[in-house]
Design a protein around this motif. Structure first.
Motif, PDB file in Angstrom:
ATOM      1  N   VAL A  43       0.861  -1.175   0.000  1.00  0.00           N
ATOM      2  CA  VAL A  43       0.000   0.000   0.000  1.00  0.00           C
ATOM      3  C   VAL A  43       0.901   1.231   0.000  1.00  0.00           C
ATOM      4  O   VAL A  43       1.749   1.391   0.887  1.00  0.00           O
ATOM      5  CB  VAL A  43      -0.915   0.015   1.247  1.00  0.00           C
ATOM      6  N   ASN A  44       0.718   2.095  -0.980  1.00  0.00           N
ATOM      7  CA  ASN A  44       1.502   3.322  -1.072  1.00  0.00           C
ATOM      8  C   ASN A  44       0.940   4.323  -0.058  1.00  0.00           C
ATOM      9  O   ASN A  44      -0.176   4.803  -0.215  1.00  0.00           O
ATOM     10  CB  ASN A  44       1.432   3.882  -2.485  1.00  0.00           C
ATOM     11  N   ILE A  45       1.712   4.643   0.991  1.00  0.00           N
ATOM     12  CA  ILE A  45       1.226   5.588   1.996  1.00  0.00           C
ATOM     13  C   ILE A  45       1.622   7.030   1.663  1.00  0.00           C
ATOM     14  O   ILE A  45       1.255   7.950   2.395  1.00  0.00           O
ATOM     15  CB  ILE A  45       1.700   5.212   3.415  1.00  0.00           C
ATOM     16  N   THR A  46       2.346   7.228   0.566  1.00  0.00           N
ATOM     17  CA  THR A  46       2.720   8.572   0.111  1.00  0.00           C
ATOM     18  C   THR A  46       2.395   8.718  -1.379  1.00  0.00           C
ATOM     19  O   THR A  46       3.286   8.956  -2.189  1.00  0.00           O
ATOM     20  CB  THR A  46       4.216   8.838   0.371  1.00  0.00           C
ATOM     21  N   PRO A  47       1.133   8.588  -1.757  1.00  0.00           N
ATOM     22  CA  PRO A  47       0.767   8.601  -3.179  1.00  0.00           C
ATOM     23  C   PRO A  47       0.727  10.008  -3.766  1.00  0.00           C
ATOM     24  O   PRO A  47      -0.327  10.581  -4.009  1.00  0.00           O
ATOM     25  CB  PRO A  47      -0.618   7.957  -3.186  1.00  0.00           C
ATOM     26  N   ARG A  48       1.892  10.574  -3.976  1.00  0.00           N
ATOM     27  CA  ARG A  48       1.991  11.917  -4.556  1.00  0.00           C
ATOM     28  C   ARG A  48       3.330  12.015  -5.256  1.00  0.00           C
ATOM     29  O   ARG A  48       4.253  11.240  -4.972  1.00  0.00           O
ATOM     30  CB  ARG A  48       1.879  12.991  -3.487  1.00  0.00           C
ATOM     31  N   ALA A  49       3.447  12.949  -6.138  1.00  0.00           N
ATOM     32  CA  ALA A  49       4.726  13.191  -6.800  1.00  0.00           C
ATOM     33  C   ALA A  49       5.661  13.861  -5.803  1.00  0.00           C
ATOM     34  O   ALA A  49       5.229  14.641  -4.964  1.00  0.00           O
ATOM     35  CB  ALA A  49       4.517  14.079  -8.019  1.00  0.00           C
ATOM     36  N   GLY A  50       6.935  13.552  -5.870  1.00  0.00           N
ATOM     37  CA  GLY A  50       7.905  14.212  -5.010  1.00  0.00           C
ATOM     38  C   GLY A  50       8.644  13.255  -4.110  1.00  0.00           C
ATOM     39  O   GLY A  50       8.462  12.038  -4.138  1.00  0.00           O
ATOM     40  N   TYR A  51       9.492  13.840  -3.287  1.00  0.00           N
ATOM     41  CA  TYR A  51      10.391  13.096  -2.413  1.00  0.00           C
ATOM     42  C   TYR A  51       9.710  12.767  -1.091  1.00  0.00           C
ATOM     43  O   TYR A  51       9.309  13.655  -0.341  1.00  0.00           O
ATOM     44  CB  TYR A  51      11.636  13.959  -2.159  1.00  0.00           C
ATOM     45  N   ASP A  52       9.561  11.485  -0.787  1.00  0.00           N
ATOM     46  CA  ASP A  52       9.080  10.974   0.490  1.00  0.00           C
ATOM     47  C   ASP A  52      10.009   9.821   0.843  1.00  0.00           C
ATOM     48  O   ASP A  52      10.070   8.840   0.104  1.00  0.00           O
ATOM     49  CB  ASP A  52       7.643  10.452   0.381  1.00  0.00           C
ATOM     50  N   ASP A  75      10.359  18.621   5.220  1.00  0.00           N
ATOM     51  CA  ASP A  75       9.954  18.566   6.614  1.00  0.00           C
ATOM     52  C   ASP A  75       9.605  17.133   6.998  1.00  0.00           C
ATOM     53  O   ASP A  75       9.615  16.234   6.161  1.00  0.00           O
ATOM     54  CB  ASP A  75       8.748  19.483   6.868  1.00  0.00           C
ATOM     55  N   ILE A  76       9.259  16.956   8.261  1.00  0.00           N
ATOM     56  CA  ILE A  76       8.904  15.640   8.779  1.00  0.00           C
ATOM     57  C   ILE A  76       7.384  15.515   8.860  1.00  0.00           C
ATOM     58  O   ILE A  76       6.697  16.444   9.285  1.00  0.00           O
ATOM     59  CB  ILE A  76       9.534  15.402  10.161  1.00  0.00           C
ATOM     60  N   TYR A  77       6.892  14.360   8.450  1.00  0.00           N
ATOM     61  CA  TYR A  77       5.460  14.048   8.498  1.00  0.00           C
ATOM     62  C   TYR A  77       5.274  12.780   9.319  1.00  0.00           C
ATOM     63  O   TYR A  77       6.188  11.965   9.451  1.00  0.00           O
ATOM     64  CB  TYR A  77       4.901  13.848   7.085  1.00  0.00           C
ATOM     65  N   ARG A  78       4.072  12.614   9.863  1.00  0.00           N
ATOM     66  CA  ARG A  78       3.729  11.414  10.627  1.00  0.00           C
ATOM     67  C   ARG A  78       2.510  10.765   9.992  1.00  0.00           C
ATOM     68  O   ARG A  78       1.484  11.392   9.798  1.00  0.00           O
ATOM     69  CB  ARG A  78       3.411  11.769  12.082  1.00  0.00           C
ATOM     70  N   TYR A  79       2.642   9.492   9.669  1.00  0.00           N
ATOM     71  CA  TYR A  79       1.545   8.712   9.103  1.00  0.00           C
ATOM     72  C   TYR A  79       0.955   7.864  10.218  1.00  0.00           C
ATOM     73  O   TYR A  79       1.643   7.027  10.813  1.00  0.00           O
ATOM     74  CB  TYR A  79       2.051   7.823   7.962  1.00  0.00           C
ATOM     75  N   ASP A  80      -0.314   8.078  10.535  1.00  0.00           N
ATOM     76  CA  ASP A  80      -1.025   7.314  11.568  1.00  0.00           C
ATOM     77  C   ASP A  80      -1.509   6.007  10.946  1.00  0.00           C
ATOM     78  O   ASP A  80      -2.326   6.023  10.018  1.00  0.00           O
ATOM     79  CB  ASP A  80      -2.199   8.135  12.091  1.00  0.00           C
ATOM     80  N   LEU A  81      -0.997   4.881  11.437  1.00  0.00           N
ATOM     81  CA  LEU A  81      -1.332   3.588  10.847  1.00  0.00           C
ATOM     82  C   LEU A  81      -2.811   3.245  10.981  1.00  0.00           C
ATOM     83  O   LEU A  81      -3.399   2.679  10.057  1.00  0.00           O
ATOM     84  CB  LEU A  81      -0.476   2.483  11.479  1.00  0.00           C
ATOM     85  N   LYS A  82      -3.430   3.573  12.095  1.00  0.00           N
ATOM     86  CA  LYS A  82      -4.837   3.250  12.299  1.00  0.00           C
ATOM     87  C   LYS A  82      -5.739   4.140  11.437  1.00  0.00           C
ATOM     88  O   LYS A  82      -6.669   3.653  10.795  1.00  0.00           O
ATOM     89  CB  LYS A  82      -5.205   3.402  13.774  1.00  0.00           C
TER      90      LYS A  82
END
Length: 94
Positions: A43-52, A75-82
């Motif tokens: 599962v792509n959790i960063t589905p956008r163009a650019g650097y992740d 910058d820093i991002y946080r992906y909430d798994l739930k």
């Protein structure tokens, strides 16, 4: 036992370019039964163009922190798994 695996994919791109290449972070489950290890769908959790990139699980295992470049700023991002959603953690001016 169930675990989670992160995979960063880097498409072929010229390393001479000024901007970092576009990358995505994929998340998948790992299941272990006996001597068998099964990998769930990616599962792509960063589905956008650019650097992740540079994913890191939070110590409590509920989130993934990663760097993301948007509008020329990293910058820093946080992906909430739930929740399945990301929020920006830092907003650096430079």
């Amino acid at each position: 036992m169930k675990a989670v695996l992160i995979l960063c994919l880097l498409p072929a791109a010229s390393l001479a370019a000024q901007a970092p290449p576009g990358t995505d972070i994929y998340l998948m489950t790992l299941s272990h039964r006996g001597n068998t290890l099964a990998v769930g769908p990616a599962v792509n959790i960063t589905p956008r163009a650019g650097y992740d990139n540079q994913p890191f699980f939070s110590p409590d295992g509920k989130s993934i922190y990663y760097t993301s470049q948007r509008d020329g700023q990293t910058d820093i991002y946080r992906y909430d798994l739930k929740a399945g959603a990301a929020v920006q953690v830092t907003r650096t001016p430079e």
